[in-house]
Design an enzyme around this catalytic site. Sequence first.
Site, PDB file in Angstrom:
ATOM      1  N   LYS A  22      -5.384  -1.168  -2.928  1.00  0.00           N
ATOM      2  CA  LYS A  22      -3.924  -1.125  -3.097  1.00  0.00           C
ATOM      3  C   LYS A  22      -3.293  -0.129  -2.131  1.00  0.00           C
ATOM      4  O   LYS A  22      -2.348  -0.461  -1.415  1.00  0.00           O
ATOM      5  CB  LYS A  22      -3.591  -0.711  -4.539  1.00  0.00           C
ATOM      6  CG  LYS A  22      -2.165  -0.243  -4.730  1.00  0.00           C
ATOM      7  CD  LYS A  22      -1.854   0.060  -6.168  1.00  0.00           C
ATOM      8  CE  LYS A  22      -1.793   1.514  -6.536  1.00  0.00           C
ATOM      9  NZ  LYS A  22      -0.724   2.296  -5.950  1.00  0.00           N
ATOM     10  N   ASN A  23      -3.797   1.096  -2.128  1.00  0.00           N
ATOM     11  CA  ASN A  23      -3.133   2.159  -1.372  1.00  0.00           C
ATOM     12  C   ASN A  23      -3.295   2.002   0.135  1.00  0.00           C
ATOM     13  O   ASN A  23      -2.639   2.699   0.906  1.00  0.00           O
ATOM     14  CB  ASN A  23      -3.627   3.532  -1.827  1.00  0.00           C
ATOM     15  CG  ASN A  23      -3.106   3.876  -3.213  1.00  0.00           C
ATOM     16  OD1 ASN A  23      -2.227   3.193  -3.726  1.00  0.00           O
ATOM     17  ND2 ASN A  23      -3.663   4.910  -3.818  1.00  0.00           N
ATOM     18  N   ARG A  92       7.171   4.020  -5.827  1.00  0.00           N
ATOM     19  CA  ARG A  92       7.349   5.168  -4.939  1.00  0.00           C
ATOM     20  C   ARG A  92       6.856   4.880  -3.519  1.00  0.00           C
ATOM     21  O   ARG A  92       7.405   5.405  -2.544  1.00  0.00           O
ATOM     22  CB  ARG A  92       6.585   6.349  -5.529  1.00  0.00           C
ATOM     23  CG  ARG A  92       6.696   7.590  -4.721  1.00  0.00           C
ATOM     24  CD  ARG A  92       5.869   8.708  -5.321  1.00  0.00           C
ATOM     25  NE  ARG A  92       5.479   9.653  -4.299  1.00  0.00           N
ATOM     26  CZ  ARG A  92       6.220  10.681  -3.909  1.00  0.00           C
ATOM     27  NH1 ARG A  92       7.376  10.904  -4.480  1.00  0.00           N
ATOM     28  NH2 ARG A  92       5.806  11.480  -2.953  1.00  0.00           N
ATOM     29  N   ASP A 116       5.801   6.089 -10.563  1.00  0.00           N
ATOM     30  CA  ASP A 116       4.958   6.519 -11.676  1.00  0.00           C
ATOM     31  C   ASP A 116       5.527   7.725 -12.411  1.00  0.00           C
ATOM     32  O   ASP A 116       6.095   8.618 -11.811  1.00  0.00           O
ATOM     33  CB  ASP A 116       3.597   6.965 -11.144  1.00  0.00           C
ATOM     34  CG  ASP A 116       2.653   5.810 -10.998  1.00  0.00           C
ATOM     35  OD1 ASP A 116       2.959   4.741 -11.553  1.00  0.00           O
ATOM     36  OD2 ASP A 116       1.623   5.991 -10.345  1.00  0.00           O
ATOM     37  N   ASP A 304      -6.820   9.912  -9.043  1.00  0.00           N
ATOM     38  CA  ASP A 304      -6.641   8.584  -9.645  1.00  0.00           C
ATOM     39  C   ASP A 304      -7.805   8.205 -10.568  1.00  0.00           C
ATOM     40  O   ASP A 304      -7.686   7.266 -11.349  1.00  0.00           O
ATOM     41  CB  ASP A 304      -6.497   7.513  -8.544  1.00  0.00           C
ATOM     42  CG  ASP A 304      -5.133   7.585  -7.863  1.00  0.00           C
ATOM     43  OD1 ASP A 304      -4.255   8.315  -8.352  1.00  0.00           O
ATOM     44  OD2 ASP A 304      -4.953   6.915  -6.834  1.00  0.00           O
TER      45      ASP A 304
END
Length: 417
Positions: A22-23, A92, A116, A304
């Site tokens: 994802k990141n 974000r 978040d 995370d």
Amino acid sequence: MNAFVVNGPTPLEGEVRISGAKNSALKAMAASLLVPAKVTLDRVPRITDVTLMAQVLQHLGARVEFEQNRLTIDASGDLLDETPYELVKKMRASIQVLGPLLARLGRARLAMPGGDAIGSRPIDLHLQGLERMGAKFTSQHGYVEGVADRLKGVRVLLEFPSVGATENLLMAGVLAEGTTTIENAAREPEIQDLVAFLVGAGARITGAGTPTITVEGVDQLGEVRHEIIPDRIEAGTYGIAAVATQGDVSLIDLRPEHLELPFIKLEDAGAEVIRSDGEVRIRMSRRPSTLDLVTLPYPGFPTDLQPPMMVLLSQAEGPSILTENVFEARFMFVDELNRMGARIRVEGHHAVIRGVERLSGAPVRAPDIRAGAALVLGGLCAEGRTEVYDPGHVGRGYEDFAGKLRSLGADVSVEER
Ligand code: UD1
């Protein structure tokens, strides 16, 4: 209202294929705004945050297509410079378009981020760095507006190795005049992947993965195809789940070297971790041993993975201490976990966890992506039925979470309540 419904306890067993990160995908998508040609990204996870970033790019004027796990982006046309509150408030990571827009258009207007619920997350480091490169910012009515003629390469020393600030600055540096040097840069694998993507498009960047990244500005980028790296946080979540449920899970298609410390910690907890090329098997046959754990920027233990680790330690044979150094409010889900019978006390950025033999199923609420996944994991370990409300948070970051868990033998579904 929807909820994950989990009936536990279930030891997870089998194989799970890891999706693209994802990141990493979100940043390559933002960076596509620098490229006035076709961009093809493979292994992009089908998650809500990717859909949101696609909407941001479309709003700005790019053409985006998403089939299976391949995303194509064409930002060759005229682009808008404004990213509205409706999009930024949901994610974000939308702020990662700031550097690319300033570099490409010389201006950008961005709603201040929300995202978040994990503490105050300012963007001062992003703005300070871009100001050093010649951008001027004003802020009013909830928007920050930046203008720059052509950004200039400078040396920027980050006060903290922020992932997002490192990425925004290196993206801005790609089309800047001269050389940008980022000191105390973040070293996360996702940054190395972003750099690989940009280099594929013609950027000149060295030092990714070290604390000093050097970007030599070029005049233009061109067509690029890139495969996103495997999601180390997704892989770590399933690995921790294997240990917490005392199961036997093989993680397929990952980069084990991106999870060196988490795997060592799982071994310290008593698990057997068998590493091979692109695959890791994790087995556990007893209650975990206690651990002390500290989250830190990469290659430290990832923040995370702190919430799933908390679930694991909530069943350890004795007390553990978990220290959160990256995000101040990341213990918000502890009250929910305590409702499931965990015994955790938070003191500032430390959590003291007294292991219990078995959690007990309860209705709880997911406050964010990682805590939501951790609460589902709590449900897999707990006796009886757990309902995790607000499951949408988990869908922001995990591709087919319930489906993958079911393939490992879990009794979990998403139900309309
Ligand atoms: C990224 C990841 C997130 C991960 C985090 C740390 C994405 C989309 N998200 O978030 O999953 O948990 O890295 O590994 O990639 N900070 C400031 N000022 C700034 C920027 C950051 O004070 O200008 C602070 C933040 O409030 C936080 C810390 O620095 O306390 C870390 O933030 P950062 O590394 O920037 O994380 P993100 O890029 O937001």
